[in-house]
Write a protein that holds these residues in place. Structure first.
Motif, PDB file in Angstrom:
ATOM      1  N   GLN A 131       0.821  -1.201   0.000  1.00  0.00           N
ATOM      2  CA  GLN A 131       0.000   0.000   0.000  1.00  0.00           C
ATOM      3  C   GLN A 131       0.863   1.262   0.000  1.00  0.00           C
ATOM      4  OE1 GLN A 131      -2.309  -0.917   3.477  1.00  0.00           O
ATOM      5  NE2 GLN A 131      -3.475  -2.458   2.350  1.00  0.00           N
ATOM      6  N   SER A 132       0.386   2.281  -0.702  1.00  0.00           N
ATOM      7  CA  SER A 132       1.059   3.581  -0.674  1.00  0.00           C
ATOM      8  C   SER A 132       0.364   4.421   0.386  1.00  0.00           C
ATOM      9  CB  SER A 132       0.955   4.259  -2.038  1.00  0.00           C
ATOM     10  OG  SER A 132       1.719   3.524  -2.973  1.00  0.00           O
ATOM     11  N   VAL A 133       1.117   4.798   1.399  1.00  0.00           N
ATOM     12  CA  VAL A 133       0.530   5.482   2.559  1.00  0.00           C
ATOM     13  C   VAL A 133       1.300   6.769   2.843  1.00  0.00           C
ATOM     14  CG1 VAL A 133      -0.298   3.307   3.583  1.00  0.00           C
ATOM     15  CG2 VAL A 133       1.968   4.172   4.182  1.00  0.00           C
ATOM     16  N   PRO A 134       0.683   7.691   3.593  1.00  0.00           N
ATOM     17  CA  PRO A 134       1.392   8.935   3.900  1.00  0.00           C
ATOM     18  C   PRO A 134       2.620   8.656   4.760  1.00  0.00           C
ATOM     19  CG  PRO A 134      -0.941   9.066   4.554  1.00  0.00           C
ATOM     20  CD  PRO A 134      -0.675   7.655   4.169  1.00  0.00           C
ATOM     21  N   GLY A 135       3.608   9.540   4.638  1.00  0.00           N
ATOM     22  CA  GLY A 135       4.793   9.407   5.479  1.00  0.00           C
ATOM     23  C   GLY A 135       6.055   9.334   4.650  1.00  0.00           C
ATOM     24  N   ARG A 136       7.146   8.950   5.284  1.00  0.00           N
ATOM     25  CA  ARG A 136       8.464   8.960   4.640  1.00  0.00           C
ATOM     26  C   ARG A 136       8.985   7.557   4.405  1.00  0.00           C
ATOM     27  NH1 ARG A 136      13.188   8.759   8.803  1.00  0.00           N
ATOM     28  NH2 ARG A 136      14.159   8.758   6.765  1.00  0.00           N
ATOM     29  N   MET A 137       9.822   7.417   3.379  1.00  0.00           N
ATOM     30  CA  MET A 137      10.496   6.132   3.135  1.00  0.00           C
ATOM     31  C   MET A 137      11.597   5.936   4.166  1.00  0.00           C
ATOM     32  SD  MET A 137       9.424   4.181   0.769  1.00  0.00           S
ATOM     33  CE  MET A 137      10.671   2.980   0.273  1.00  0.00           C
ATOM     34  N   GLY A 138      11.747   4.721   4.618  1.00  0.00           N
ATOM     35  CA  GLY A 138      12.896   4.369   5.447  1.00  0.00           C
ATOM     36  C   GLY A 138      14.139   4.314   4.572  1.00  0.00           C
ATOM     37  N   LEU A 139      15.245   4.811   5.099  1.00  0.00           N
ATOM     38  CA  LEU A 139      16.502   4.846   4.340  1.00  0.00           C
ATOM     39  C   LEU A 139      17.594   4.146   5.120  1.00  0.00           C
ATOM     40  CD1 LEU A 139      16.690   8.693   3.579  1.00  0.00           C
ATOM     41  CD2 LEU A 139      15.526   6.945   2.205  1.00  0.00           C
ATOM     42  N   TYR A 140      18.596   3.676   4.402  1.00  0.00           N
ATOM     43  CA  TYR A 140      19.842   3.380   5.103  1.00  0.00           C
ATOM     44  C   TYR A 140      21.018   3.822   4.263  1.00  0.00           C
ATOM     45  CZ  TYR A 140      21.039  -1.215   2.895  1.00  0.00           C
ATOM     46  OH  TYR A 140      21.397  -2.231   2.053  1.00  0.00           O
ATOM     47  N   PHE A 141      22.019   4.323   4.968  1.00  0.00           N
ATOM     48  CA  PHE A 141      23.237   4.797   4.332  1.00  0.00           C
ATOM     49  C   PHE A 141      24.299   3.723   4.501  1.00  0.00           C
ATOM     50  CE2 PHE A 141      20.775   8.506   5.236  1.00  0.00           C
ATOM     51  CZ  PHE A 141      21.016   9.349   4.159  1.00  0.00           C
ATOM     52  N   LEU A 142      25.042   3.490   3.429  1.00  0.00           N
ATOM     53  CA  LEU A 142      26.035   2.414   3.476  1.00  0.00           C
ATOM     54  C   LEU A 142      27.426   2.921   3.113  1.00  0.00           C
ATOM     55  CD1 LEU A 142      26.663  -0.697   3.601  1.00  0.00           C
ATOM     56  CD2 LEU A 142      26.306  -0.696   1.121  1.00  0.00           C
ATOM     57  N   THR A 143      28.382   2.561   3.943  1.00  0.00           N
ATOM     58  CA  THR A 143      29.782   2.742   3.586  1.00  0.00           C
ATOM     59  C   THR A 143      30.337   1.342   3.385  1.00  0.00           C
ATOM     60  OG1 THR A 143      29.818   4.466   5.268  1.00  0.00           O
ATOM     61  CG2 THR A 143      31.921   3.892   4.271  1.00  0.00           C
ATOM     62  N   THR A 144      30.820   1.072   2.194  1.00  0.00           N
ATOM     63  CA  THR A 144      31.374  -0.261   1.925  1.00  0.00           C
ATOM     64  C   THR A 144      32.729  -0.374   2.601  1.00  0.00           C
ATOM     65  OG1 THR A 144      30.242  -0.252  -0.174  1.00  0.00           O
ATOM     66  CG2 THR A 144      32.003  -1.843   0.067  1.00  0.00           C
ATOM     67  N   GLY A 145      33.007  -1.526   3.160  1.00  0.00           N
ATOM     68  CA  GLY A 145      34.289  -1.726   3.829  1.00  0.00           C
ATOM     69  C   GLY A 145      35.433  -1.837   2.834  1.00  0.00           C
ATOM     70  N   ALA A 146      36.640  -1.767   3.348  1.00  0.00           N
ATOM     71  CA  ALA A 146      37.824  -1.973   2.524  1.00  0.00           C
ATOM     72  C   ALA A 146      38.921  -2.532   3.430  1.00  0.00           C
ATOM     73  CB  ALA A 146      38.294  -0.661   1.897  1.00  0.00           C
ATOM     74  N   LEU A 147      39.722  -3.419   2.874  1.00  0.00           N
ATOM     75  CA  LEU A 147      40.765  -4.084   3.665  1.00  0.00           C
ATOM     76  C   LEU A 147      40.169  -4.600   4.970  1.00  0.00           C
ATOM     77  CD1 LEU A 147      43.665  -1.588   2.914  1.00  0.00           C
ATOM     78  CD2 LEU A 147      43.322  -3.856   1.928  1.00  0.00           C
ATOM     79  N   HIS A 148      40.621  -4.053   6.094  1.00  0.00           N
ATOM     80  CA  HIS A 148      40.091  -4.533   7.371  1.00  0.00           C
ATOM     81  C   HIS A 148      39.121  -3.552   7.997  1.00  0.00           C
ATOM     82  CE1 HIS A 148      42.500  -8.214   7.572  1.00  0.00           C
ATOM     83  NE2 HIS A 148      43.271  -7.519   6.757  1.00  0.00           N
ATOM     84  N   ARG A 149      38.732  -2.561   7.233  1.00  0.00           N
ATOM     85  CA  ARG A 149      37.715  -1.619   7.721  1.00  0.00           C
ATOM     86  C   ARG A 149      36.346  -2.177   7.356  1.00  0.00           C
ATOM     87  NH1 ARG A 149      35.399   2.262   4.639  1.00  0.00           N
ATOM     88  NH2 ARG A 149      37.097   2.578   3.178  1.00  0.00           N
ATOM     89  N   PRO A 150      35.524  -2.513   8.361  1.00  0.00           N
ATOM     90  CA  PRO A 150      34.242  -3.147   8.046  1.00  0.00           C
ATOM     91  C   PRO A 150      33.271  -2.175   7.394  1.00  0.00           C
ATOM     92  CG  PRO A 150      34.402  -2.724  10.406  1.00  0.00           C
ATOM     93  CD  PRO A 150      35.716  -2.306   9.805  1.00  0.00           C
ATOM     94  N   SER A 151      32.266  -2.733   6.717  1.00  0.00           N
ATOM     95  CA  SER A 151      31.244  -1.862   6.152  1.00  0.00           C
ATOM     96  C   SER A 151      30.372  -1.331   7.288  1.00  0.00           C
ATOM     97  CB  SER A 151      30.402  -2.626   5.140  1.00  0.00           C
ATOM     98  OG  SER A 151      29.801  -3.729   5.775  1.00  0.00           O
TER      99      SER A 151
END
Ligand code: KDG
Length: 338
Positions: free
Chosen positions: A80-100
């Motif tokens: 259903q299309s309802v009033p309000g906002r979309m949920g979002l998530y921001f992603l930083t991809t990991g590299a080497l030993h830095r986790p995402s």
């Protein structure tokens, strides 16, 4: 092939391109995600009639998310299309030993406000073979939790099987105000097929599962699940190794009530492109196997192969179809441990 309904929140993912940090990037890559939607897309790609059920913001973002699902052949007429906002998530991809890193921006989303939308669950379930839900939805709040329970109970009433993926997300459970162990127990009690890691079981148990290896932790979690849920015949999960971000290893593991552990070989995946959605690709693979009547070992193998392939595809959705999985599996094998 079968008919499956997936109930959950569609999210937009805003990712820093490449290995950039959110702090530095001037642009963001947009993908559509949401664990249950990821499963729906895979199931559609495997040739099943997949239907997404839920609610999205009645705006361009929500409509775009629906368009992405349609593109994969997922029926979205019950989102259903309802009033309000979309949920979002921001992603930083990991590299080497830095986790995402995942940063949620989803509080008070349209989905949560609408309690997942109003649905005729008995009718939806009567027309389906499987309902798939995950631990993310109940972790969003009491109203969403009740919606999951309602859907699961309607499914059981209608003879539609229930698949539940614990999908443990610490940041969501941390802000949960009620009795999380009791809630998850009530939910898992309705599942025919349970995907759970020891971390999901820790929520149920209310204490840590302390074992040395990932396999042992899984087995301890499975023993706890079998004690708590007498109807459960198997519990399934992936076992991964994330010491290095670009090189991961993945295996599928299932515990059976008779004490056996079925484990696929461990695949080493070098040059990982995107591992978000691995668990969903895996769950879809196992579900596909269950629908097609594969023996458990074979379904597990199919699931882990789908999970491995997901590492090669940017975005949350696994675009890989049956032929891709079969080609990958030409190289597979399952060990049975006692
Ligand atoms: O399994 C992948 C999901 O984590 C991703 O699609 C986002 O649904 C999401 C969530 O709530 O984390």
């Amino acid at each position: 092939s079968g008919k499956i309904i997936c109930f959950g929140e569609l999210l937009l993912r805003l990712g820093a391109p490449g290995q950039q940090l959110l702090l530095q990037t001037p642009t963001l890559d947009v993908h559509v995600g949401g664990a249950e939607a990821n499963v729906a897309v895979s199931m559609a790609r495997f040739g099943h009639a997949a239907r997404m059920v839920g609610a999205v913001a009645d705006n361009a973002l929500g409509h775009a998310a629906l368009g992405e699902l349609r593109r994969h052949g997922v029926d979205v007429s019950d989102v259903q299309s309802v009033p309000g906002r979309m949920g979002l998530y921001f992603l930083t991809t990991g590299a080497l030993h830095r986790p995402s890193e995942v940063l949620y921006d989803r509080a008070d989303s349209a989905f949560v406000r609408a309690g997942g939308g109003r649905h005729d669950w008995p009718a939806l379930c009567a027309g389906s073979d499987w309902l798939h839900v995950s631990g993310i939805t109940p972790a969003l709040g009491e109203v969403s939790a009740n919606a999951v329970l309602e859907a699961m109970r309607a499914a059981r009433q209608a003879g539609c099987k229930v698949s539940f993926d614990g999908n443990y997300r610490p940041s969501l459970w941390q802000s949960w105000a009620g009795d999380a162990p009791r809630l998850l127990r009530a939910i898992m009690a309705e599942a025919d097929l349970l995907f759970a890691s020891h971390r999901d079981m820790q929520v149920v148990l209310g204490h840590e599962v302390r074992e040395d290896t990932a396999e042992q932790r899984f087995a301890a979690g499975a023993r706890a699940a079998f004690e708590a849920f007498p109807h459960l015949s198997q519990m399934t999960a992936t076992i991964r190794d994330s010491d290095s971000v670009q090189q991961q290893s993945l295996a599928g593991i299932t515990a059976l009530r008779d004490g056996r552990l079925l484990q696929t070989r461990r695949y080493t995946l070098a040059g990982v492109i995107d591992r978000i959605g691995t668990g969903d690709a895996f769950a879809a693979g196992v579900l596909h196997g269950a629908i097609e009547g594969m023996p458990v070992e074979q379904a597990l193998q199919f699931g882990v192969a789908a999970g491995c392939l997901k590492h090669s595809v940017p975005g949350d959705f696994n675009w890989m179809g049956m032929a891709d999985v079969d080609a990958f599996l030409a190289d597979g094998g399952v060990d049975v441990k006692r």
